[in-house]
Design a protein around this motif. Sequence first.
Motif, PDB file in Angstrom:
ATOM      1  N   GLY A  11       1.250  -5.692  -9.075  1.00 11.80           N
ATOM      2  CA  GLY A  11       2.021  -5.522  -7.842  1.00 11.80           C
ATOM      3  C   GLY A  11       2.468  -4.081  -7.656  1.00 11.80           C
ATOM      4  N   ALA A  12       2.929  -3.465  -8.741  1.00  8.64           N
ATOM      5  CA  ALA A  12       3.376  -2.069  -8.666  1.00  8.64           C
ATOM      6  C   ALA A  12       2.222  -1.128  -8.376  1.00  8.64           C
ATOM      7  CB  ALA A  12       4.063  -1.674  -9.970  1.00  8.64           C
ATOM      8  N   LEU A  13       1.032  -1.478  -8.856  1.00  7.04           N
ATOM      9  CA  LEU A  13      -0.131  -0.615  -8.660  1.00  7.04           C
ATOM     10  C   LEU A  13      -0.876  -0.908  -7.359  1.00  7.04           C
ATOM     11  CD1 LEU A  13      -1.541  -0.551 -12.297  1.00  7.04           C
ATOM     12  CD2 LEU A  13      -0.141   1.180 -11.137  1.00  7.04           C
ATOM     13  N   ALA A  14      -0.311  -1.745  -6.517  1.00  6.32           N
ATOM     14  CA  ALA A  14      -0.979  -2.127  -5.275  1.00  6.32           C
ATOM     15  C   ALA A  14      -0.864  -1.073  -4.174  1.00  6.32           C
ATOM     16  CB  ALA A  14      -0.426  -3.464  -4.768  1.00  6.32           C
ATOM     17  N   HIS A  15      -0.058  -0.061  -4.370  1.00  8.68           N
ATOM     18  CA  HIS A  15       0.147   0.965  -3.345  1.00  8.68           C
ATOM     19  C   HIS A  15      -0.612   2.242  -3.722  1.00  8.68           C
ATOM     20  CE1 HIS A  15       2.227   3.892  -0.822  1.00  8.68           C
ATOM     21  NE2 HIS A  15       2.632   2.864  -0.097  1.00  8.68           N
ATOM     22  N   PRO A  16      -1.315   2.862  -2.768  1.00  8.12           N
ATOM     23  CA  PRO A  16      -2.095   4.076  -3.074  1.00  8.12           C
ATOM     24  C   PRO A  16      -1.266   5.210  -3.677  1.00  8.12           C
ATOM     25  CG  PRO A  16      -2.630   3.266  -0.879  1.00  8.12           C
ATOM     26  CD  PRO A  16      -1.487   2.436  -1.378  1.00  8.12           C
ATOM     27  N   ARG A  17      -0.026   5.382  -3.239  1.00  4.12           N
ATOM     28  CA  ARG A  17       0.791   6.468  -3.790  1.00  4.12           C
ATOM     29  C   ARG A  17       1.116   6.199  -5.258  1.00  4.12           C
ATOM     30  NH1 ARG A  17       4.182  10.426  -1.433  1.00  4.12           N
ATOM     31  NH2 ARG A  17       2.394  10.632  -0.055  1.00  4.12           N
ATOM     32  N   ARG A  18       1.372   4.936  -5.625  1.00  9.20           N
ATOM     33  CA  ARG A  18       1.664   4.633  -7.034  1.00  9.20           C
ATOM     34  C   ARG A  18       0.412   4.776  -7.891  1.00  9.20           C
ATOM     35  NH1 ARG A  18       5.327   1.389  -4.246  1.00  9.20           N
ATOM     36  NH2 ARG A  18       4.031  -0.480  -4.267  1.00  9.20           N
ATOM     37  N   ILE A  19      -0.744   4.496  -7.322  1.00 12.70           N
ATOM     38  CA  ILE A  19      -1.996   4.741  -8.049  1.00 12.70           C
ATOM     39  C   ILE A  19      -2.145   6.243  -8.283  1.00 12.70           C
ATOM     40  CG2 ILE A  19      -4.516   4.675  -7.879  1.00 12.70           C
ATOM     41  CD1 ILE A  19      -4.162   1.963  -6.416  1.00 12.70           C
ATOM     42  N   ALA A  20      -1.850   7.046  -7.270  1.00 13.83           N
ATOM     43  CA  ALA A  20      -1.923   8.507  -7.415  1.00 13.83           C
ATOM     44  C   ALA A  20      -0.939   8.988  -8.477  1.00 13.83           C
ATOM     45  CB  ALA A  20      -1.650   9.189  -6.079  1.00 13.83           C
ATOM     46  N   VAL A  21       0.254   8.409  -8.495  1.00 17.16           N
ATOM     47  CA  VAL A  21       1.250   8.765  -9.509  1.00 17.16           C
ATOM     48  C   VAL A  21       0.677   8.510 -10.897  1.00 17.16           C
ATOM     49  CG1 VAL A  21       3.468   8.083 -10.535  1.00 17.16           C
ATOM     50  CG2 VAL A  21       3.293   8.443  -8.062  1.00 17.16           C
TER      51      VAL A  21
END
Length: 107
Positions: A11-21
């Motif tokens: 769930g936390a990794l579902a957003h592109p910005r968090r993947i970039a982080v």
Amino acid sequence: MTDSRLDPILGALAHPRRIAVMRCLTSEYLPIPVPSFATYLALSLFADAEADDFEEFRSEVHDSLYHVHLPILAEAGIVDYDPDLADGVIDEGPEFETAVALLEASE
């Protein structure tokens, strides 16, 4: 690993910005202050930005990290993040390596 343990990580990794982080966070540079990491992340996300616009991008990245993305990653156990420490410091959480492995497997 049980699905219930993976659910918050995915769930936390579902957003592109968090993947970039997560793609920019490497254990060799942790712990890192949020302002330093925000600059590094902004440079990777907006590499072609004009110098005049970069500070605006860096500020947006910092604010979104501080208020949105780092708290979500911390809640999932991916990073340890304490916004009350000076500028905030990011470090590996107990699920950091699991998140890195999931991202590597998805590539």
